[in-house]
Design a protein around this motif. Structure first.
Motif, PDB file in Angstrom:
ATOM      1  N   ARG A 244       0.851  -1.190   0.000  1.00 52.26           N
ATOM      2  CA  ARG A 244       0.000   0.000   0.000  1.00 52.26           C
ATOM      3  C   ARG A 244       0.887   1.240   0.000  1.00 52.26           C
ATOM      4  O   ARG A 244       1.737   1.425   0.872  1.00 52.26           O
ATOM      5  N   LEU A 245       0.704   2.074  -1.005  1.00 49.61           N
ATOM      6  CA  LEU A 245       1.470   3.318  -1.144  1.00 49.61           C
ATOM      7  C   LEU A 245       0.477   4.481  -1.114  1.00 49.61           C
ATOM      8  O   LEU A 245      -0.528   4.436  -1.814  1.00 49.61           O
ATOM      9  N   SER A 246       0.764   5.517  -0.306  1.00 47.36           N
ATOM     10  CA  SER A 246      -0.176   6.641  -0.218  1.00 47.36           C
ATOM     11  C   SER A 246       0.500   7.978  -0.448  1.00 47.36           C
ATOM     12  O   SER A 246       1.573   8.253   0.104  1.00 47.36           O
ATOM     13  N   HIS A 247      -0.168   8.778  -1.250  1.00 45.69           N
ATOM     14  CA  HIS A 247       0.217  10.177  -1.501  1.00 45.69           C
ATOM     15  C   HIS A 247      -0.896  11.017  -0.893  1.00 45.69           C
ATOM     16  O   HIS A 247      -2.037  10.957  -1.350  1.00 45.69           O
ATOM     17  N   THR A 248      -0.597  11.744   0.169  1.00 43.60           N
ATOM     18  CA  THR A 248      -1.660  12.465   0.887  1.00 43.60           C
ATOM     19  C   THR A 248      -1.272  13.930   1.085  1.00 43.60           C
ATOM     20  O   THR A 248      -0.887  14.335   2.180  1.00 43.60           O
ATOM     21  N   ALA A 254      -9.680  15.435  -3.917  1.00 41.11           N
ATOM     22  CA  ALA A 254     -10.477  14.204  -4.029  1.00 41.11           C
ATOM     23  C   ALA A 254      -9.563  13.058  -3.654  1.00 41.11           C
ATOM     24  O   ALA A 254      -8.356  13.252  -3.468  1.00 41.11           O
ATOM     25  N   SER A 255     -10.126  11.870  -3.518  1.00 38.13           N
ATOM     26  CA  SER A 255      -9.280  10.718  -3.228  1.00 38.13           C
ATOM     27  C   SER A 255      -9.505   9.629  -4.266  1.00 38.13           C
ATOM     28  O   SER A 255     -10.632   9.354  -4.680  1.00 38.13           O
ATOM     29  N   VAL A 256      -8.404   9.047  -4.703  1.00 38.55           N
ATOM     30  CA  VAL A 256      -8.445   8.028  -5.746  1.00 38.55           C
ATOM     31  C   VAL A 256      -7.749   6.771  -5.234  1.00 38.55           C
ATOM     32  O   VAL A 256      -6.646   6.849  -4.694  1.00 38.55           O
ATOM     33  N   ALA A 257      -8.412   5.637  -5.401  1.00 34.62           N
ATOM     34  CA  ALA A 257      -7.781   4.352  -5.117  1.00 34.62           C
ATOM     35  C   ALA A 257      -7.276   3.759  -6.428  1.00 34.62           C
ATOM     36  O   ALA A 257      -8.014   3.718  -7.412  1.00 34.62           O
ATOM     37  N   LYS A 301       3.434  16.505  -7.805  1.00 37.19           N
ATOM     38  CA  LYS A 301       2.749  17.205  -6.709  1.00 37.19           C
ATOM     39  C   LYS A 301       1.259  17.406  -6.989  1.00 37.19           C
ATOM     40  O   LYS A 301       0.701  18.483  -6.764  1.00 37.19           O
ATOM     41  N   LEU A 302       0.608  16.362  -7.470  1.00 41.17           N
ATOM     42  CA  LEU A 302      -0.820  16.469  -7.772  1.00 41.17           C
ATOM     43  C   LEU A 302      -1.610  16.658  -6.473  1.00 41.17           C
ATOM     44  O   LEU A 302      -1.420  15.896  -5.524  1.00 41.17           O
ATOM     45  N   PRO A 303      -2.514  17.645  -6.449  1.00 39.79           N
ATOM     46  CA  PRO A 303      -3.253  17.947  -5.215  1.00 39.79           C
ATOM     47  C   PRO A 303      -4.456  17.035  -4.981  1.00 39.79           C
ATOM     48  O   PRO A 303      -5.558  17.505  -4.706  1.00 39.79           O
ATOM     49  N   ILE A 304      -4.263  15.736  -5.104  1.00 38.55           N
ATOM     50  CA  ILE A 304      -5.309  14.771  -4.734  1.00 38.55           C
ATOM     51  C   ILE A 304      -4.676  13.665  -3.901  1.00 38.55           C
ATOM     52  O   ILE A 304      -3.490  13.366  -4.047  1.00 38.55           O
ATOM     53  N   ALA A 305      -5.520  13.080  -3.046  1.00 38.35           N
ATOM     54  CA  ALA A 305      -5.059  11.939  -2.249  1.00 38.35           C
ATOM     55  C   ALA A 305      -5.143  10.684  -3.115  1.00 38.35           C
ATOM     56  O   ALA A 305      -6.142  10.453  -3.790  1.00 38.35           O
ATOM     57  N   ILE A 306      -4.063   9.899  -3.116  1.00 41.37           N
ATOM     58  CA  ILE A 306      -4.033   8.672  -3.918  1.00 41.37           C
ATOM     59  C   ILE A 306      -3.486   7.547  -3.039  1.00 41.37           C
ATOM     60  O   ILE A 306      -2.487   7.752  -2.340  1.00 41.37           O
ATOM     61  N   ALA A 492      -7.408  15.810 -10.423  1.00 43.01           N
ATOM     62  CA  ALA A 492      -6.815  16.808  -9.525  1.00 43.01           C
ATOM     63  C   ALA A 492      -7.249  18.212  -9.903  1.00 43.01           C
ATOM     64  O   ALA A 492      -7.323  19.110  -9.061  1.00 43.01           O
ATOM     65  N   ALA A 493      -7.537  18.411 -11.193  1.00 40.07           N
ATOM     66  CA  ALA A 493      -7.962  19.735 -11.655  1.00 40.07           C
ATOM     67  C   ALA A 493      -9.432  19.991 -11.302  1.00 40.07           C
ATOM     68  O   ALA A 493      -9.935  21.099 -11.484  1.00 40.07           O
TER      69      ALA A 493
END
Ligand code: BES
Ligand code: MN
Ligand code: ZN
Length: 494
Positions: A244-248, A254-257, A301-306, A492-493
């Protein structure tokens, strides 16, 4: 690593080779926009030389013309765009042409590209993409082979300081590095890449990119009741993993799985494959694509949680292999009857999707080398896309614009009944093998929460090629990274 620079198209070139574009017209080959300076330096004989060697300007053609001391650049490579007007450059045609040209060069260290992009960011990115994709070589296990000589690519533009063109180069560098890393992973055979080494790679690269990393080993998988990942991975000497890798980022929109199939080798299991087994080192292409995509998303540096949830297992044959007729208990307690141990991808994906959706993401993007049916239906050039209508169509449109070929596929509700089992909640493969790409997606749908926007991309054919074409060499293509990143950038946009 190859560096890419913008240079002034009005200035003279110094390079080992310069790439120009040609088109195919009713009157034969013609030079596309951007070639005038190169032609002038040769005294205006370039078109004549191309005609003399029977150039056509067709796509996938790359003709080498030596300049015989007449210019500071010893070689011109004329790459065909196909049928087009000389001044209408289509980004994917340019990407392919530049890729074909670069794939044909072995020892050039410095390559210039003289294709008339002006400073159009889309075209500049396509040129950079094509050069970096076409310059890729997989020589890790062949030190005797020519190493990749390419060090520098200069893209001629009308204004080298243009901010849009500079941003395009930066984007291309990050995205194509992700594609090429995916190719490396796919090309690495299963004796070097197994669930344990793959998970270690993901940890190391993820941590270096500033991601939060969690690796579940076989004991953690047992505690977590990941019945399918444990069953599919149970036949191998190398135990399964769930990464599991997370970019927060702060203030995420928004959040993307992300979920990707990570079968490091698919022998078929006890239902041993009768053919095509040698290609099955590539059965972790979906996993590689989502891992490299989330790393690139962090670098952009995308402004979404992934969060990427990546199941890794080897589908092997041994006394501890799972069997046809076994009934697996999944992460959420649901049961699956095993009709065929070669339909293993959907099993590990189901456990991973269940885990991913426990975080309540806004979107789910999942990809896998899932079915031979995808290859039969769409071949090795076009990925099949299924899921909820809106996200499916959005991903198809964004991926297509990024230069990957995708096509929407249906999931007729009545297909669900072929997966009914007399002994479990669902069976992993119906007796009737028709529409197997759609049935694979229908199986996965059972594990996706009602109402979640999700997409499943079957990349069985496009992930791995037997022969080179365009900017892809033989082997792993790194497919779907560009589509995933285009989708993440768009989400992200807002
Ligand atoms: N990994 C394969 C699907 C695949 C096929 C990927 C060809 C790349 C190229 C998958 O696990 C599989 O074995 N699918 C079978 C299932 C069936 C024969 C049990 C299929 O779809 O053919
Ligand atoms: Mn299989
Ligand atoms: Zn498989």
């Amino acid at each position: 690593m190859t560096s890419v620079f913008l240079i002034d198209s009005a200035a003279p070139l110094t390079a080992d080779a310069v790439v120009v574009a040609t088109v195919c017209t009713d009157d034969g080959v013609a030079l596309a926009d951007g070639a005038a300076g190169v032609d002038a330096a040769l005294g205006g004989v370039l078109l004549e030389a191309l005609r003399a060697v029977e150039a056509t300007g067709k796509a996938d053609e790359a003709i080498k013309i030596p300049t015989l001391g007449k210019s500071a650049t010893p070689l011109v490579v004329a790459a065909g765009l196909g049928v087009a007007a000389p001044d209408t450059l289509e980004p994917e045609a340019v990407r392919r042409a530049v890729g074909t040209a670069l794939r044909g060069l072995q020892s050039a260290k410095r390559v210039a590209v003289a294709i008339g992009s002006g400073t159009d960011p889309q075209l500049v990115q396509a040129i950079a993409d094509g050069a970096l994709l076409g310059g890729y070589r997989f020589t890790r296990y062949k030190p005797s082979a020519e190493p990749n000589a390419l060090r520098r690519v200069d893209i001629a533009v009308t204004k080298p300081a243009d901010a849009g063109a500079k941003a395009a180069i930066r984007r291309s560098r990050i995205i194509i590095e992700a594609v090429n890393n995916t190719r490396d992973l796919v090309n690495t055979p299963a004796n070097h890449l197994n669930p344990v080494t793959f998970a270690a790679y993901a940890r190391e690269r993820g941590e270096a990119a500033g991601l939060r990393v969690e690796v579940l080993d076989e004991r953690a998988l047992k505690r977590g009741r990941f019945g399918a990942i444990l069953a599919v991975g149970g036949g191998s000497r190398t135990p399964p993993r769930l990464v599991r890798l997370s970019h927060t980022p702060a203030g995420a929109r928004a959040s993307v799985a992300l979920v990707g199939k990570g079968i490091t080798f698919d022998s078929g299991g006890l239902d041993l494959k009768q053919s095509g087994m040698g290609d099955m080192k590539s059965d972790m292409a979906g996993a590689a694509a989502v891992i490299e995509s989330i790393i690139a998303a962090a670098r952009l540096k995308l402004p979404i949680a992934i969060t990427a949830t990546v199941p890794m297992a080897e589908n092997a044959v041994s006394g501890s292999s799972y069997r046809p007729s076994d009934i697996l208990v999944m992460r959420d307690g649901r049961t699956v009857e095993i009709d065929n141990t070669d339909a293993e991808g959907r099993l590990i994906l189901a456990d991973a999707i269940l885990r991913a959706c426990e975080d309540s993401p806004d979107y789910l993007i999942e990809t896998a080398t899932l079915t031979g049916g995808q290859v039969v239906a769409l071949g090795n050039g076009t990925s099949g896309v299924m899921g909820t209508d809106a996200l499916r169509d959005r991903v198809v449109a964004l991926g297509t614009a990024a230069g990957e070929s995708l096509w929407p596929m249906p999931m007729p509700p009545r297909l669900r009944s072929v997966l009914d089992s007399p002994v479990a909640d669902v069976v992993n493969l119906p007796k009737d093998r028709s529409a197997s790409m759609l049935v694979g997606a229908t199986f996965l749908k059972d594990f996706v929460p009602e109402g979640l926007e999700w997409v499943h991309v079957d990349i069985a054919g496009p992930a791995f090629l037997h022969s080179a074409s365009g900017y892809n060499g033989q082997g792993g293509t790194g497919v779907i990274v560009r589509t995933i990143l285009a989708s993440l950038i768009d989400l992200a946009a807002g």
